[in-house]
Design an enzyme around this catalytic site. Structure first.
Site, PDB file in Angstrom:
ATOM      1  N   ASP A  78      80.709  46.516  22.543  1.00  0.00           N
ATOM      2  CA  ASP A  78      79.256  46.632  22.382  1.00  0.00           C
ATOM      3  C   ASP A  78      78.584  45.265  22.250  1.00  0.00           C
ATOM      4  OD1 ASP A  78      79.396  49.347  22.468  1.00  0.00           O
ATOM      5  OD2 ASP A  78      79.016  49.686  20.338  1.00  0.00           O
ATOM      6  N   TYR A 108      89.562  47.358  14.433  1.00  0.00           N
ATOM      7  CA  TYR A 108      88.219  46.871  14.104  1.00  0.00           C
ATOM      8  C   TYR A 108      88.064  46.743  12.589  1.00  0.00           C
ATOM      9  CZ  TYR A 108      87.122  48.771  18.779  1.00  0.00           C
ATOM     10  OH  TYR A 108      87.114  49.071  20.116  1.00  0.00           O
ATOM     11  N   ASP A 112      73.830  52.840  15.620  1.00  0.00           N
ATOM     12  CA  ASP A 112      74.044  51.542  14.991  1.00  0.00           C
ATOM     13  C   ASP A 112      72.698  51.003  14.499  1.00  0.00           C
ATOM     14  OD1 ASP A 112      72.697  50.438  17.201  1.00  0.00           O
ATOM     15  OD2 ASP A 112      74.549  49.902  18.219  1.00  0.00           O
ATOM     16  N   ARG A 139      80.930  53.649  16.358  1.00  0.00           N
ATOM     17  CA  ARG A 139      79.572  54.098  16.009  1.00  0.00           C
ATOM     18  C   ARG A 139      79.559  55.595  15.710  1.00  0.00           C
ATOM     19  NH1 ARG A 139      76.305  53.427  20.834  1.00  0.00           N
ATOM     20  NH2 ARG A 139      78.213  53.083  21.997  1.00  0.00           N
TER      21      ARG A 139
END
Length: 299
Positions: A38, A66, A80, A172
């Site tokens: 992203d 992540y 987000d 997300r």
């Protein structure tokens, strides 16, 4: 120039922006990334150069890790902090509820891909439709959360966590779904990708470093070999005398190879002639006999 650079993508750039910048810095035409990260996220983005672009499809299936943050109490249209607020809740959740919620998302789960994603619907990217105010039905997709660990809870409103997941997982959406599970809302307020197996954050390099290395004639310092990206595949070493046959796509019968490993038909393998990596191949069954066959040759 053939190989892979483990790039640290800065926040604010798309994955394609990084590809364009690497092309310009190295003055090469054949460059590709190994899976979109992203624009509002930073972290590991392996960039394939030259013949290494042919290995990108195998990296797409790699597990990814992540560190992310979820902010509770709000939902947004992009899931987000960049999006417009859709819903708000004043509900307060307890620490034990947060712990239970995170535990319930480990293992096999199903996600509905977000509208603001690069998936295609009738030839158009979902995010293109979303920007036009169009929402379409999306099918749930099965993904796997291998590890999900809470690192810090702040006022029971913000949760910093680490996650290791399978290909196709949207962090997300994970944040959004955890918020809903808690009876409130949630959006992703921070994201950094720490690994795309076998590439890790601690040896990722910036675009500035790539430029400096190239200008000083030391690009080989950060250019990783093609087979490094395939270290999750088993390897097989064959005699150098089979180099020409294999590189030309000919089949080599198993009993000629002195192969001593466990034979798995159809399993992708790293193939070496002597100590030289030549590509990806597999054993096949042809009329009751087993043969080594190349899928892709990297020469």
């Amino acid at each position: 120039m053939n190989g892979i650079i483990n790039v640290f993508k800065p926040r604010g750039l798309t994955s394609n922006d990084v590809v364009k910048r690497v092309k310009k810095i190295l003055n090469v035409k054949k460059v590709g990334h190994t899976g979109t990260l992203d624009p509002n996220a930073s972290g590991v983005l392996p960039i394939c150069i030259g013949k290494a672009t042919r290995v990108s499809e195998y990296l797409l299936y790699s597990n990814k890790s992540y560190i992310a943050e979820i902010t509770l109490g709000f939902s947004t249209d992009t899931q987000d902090e960049e999006g417009n607020i859709l819903n708000h809740s004043e509900k307060e959740v307890a620490k034990n509820e947060i712990l239970e919620a995170f535990a319930s998302f480990k293992g096999e789960i199903y996600q509905i891909p977000p509208m603001y994603s690069a998936l295609k619907y009738s030839g158009k990217r979902l995010y293109e439709l979303a920007r036009e105010g169009i929402e379409v039905e999306r099918e749930k997709r099965k993904v796997y959360i291998y590890d999900l660990e809470i690192l810090k809870i702040i006022d029971n409103r913000k949760i910093l966590f680490s996650v290791e997941c399978s290909r196709g997982t949207y962090i997300r959406t994970l944040c959004n779904d955890i918020g809903e599970h808690l009876g409130t809302y949630g959006y992703m307020s921070f994201l950094i990708r720490t690994s795309v197996y076998p590439f890790k954050l601690d040896n990722a390099v910036s675009l500035e470093t790539i430029k400096n290395k190239f200008n000083s004639g030391k690009i080989q310092d950060i250019l990783l070999p093609v087979d490094y990206a395939l270290s999750n595949l088993k390897s097989i070493f064959v005699d150098r005398k089979y180099f020409k046959q294999l590189s030309n796509g000919m089949l080599i019968e198993l009993n000629r190879l002195n192969f001593k490993g466990n034979l798995v038909i159809g399993e992708n393998l790293r193939i070496y002639c002597g100590d030289m990596f030549i590509g990806i191949g597999k054993f096949i069954d042809k009329d009751g006999k087993f043969f080594l066959k190349m899928n892709k040759v990297f020469l």
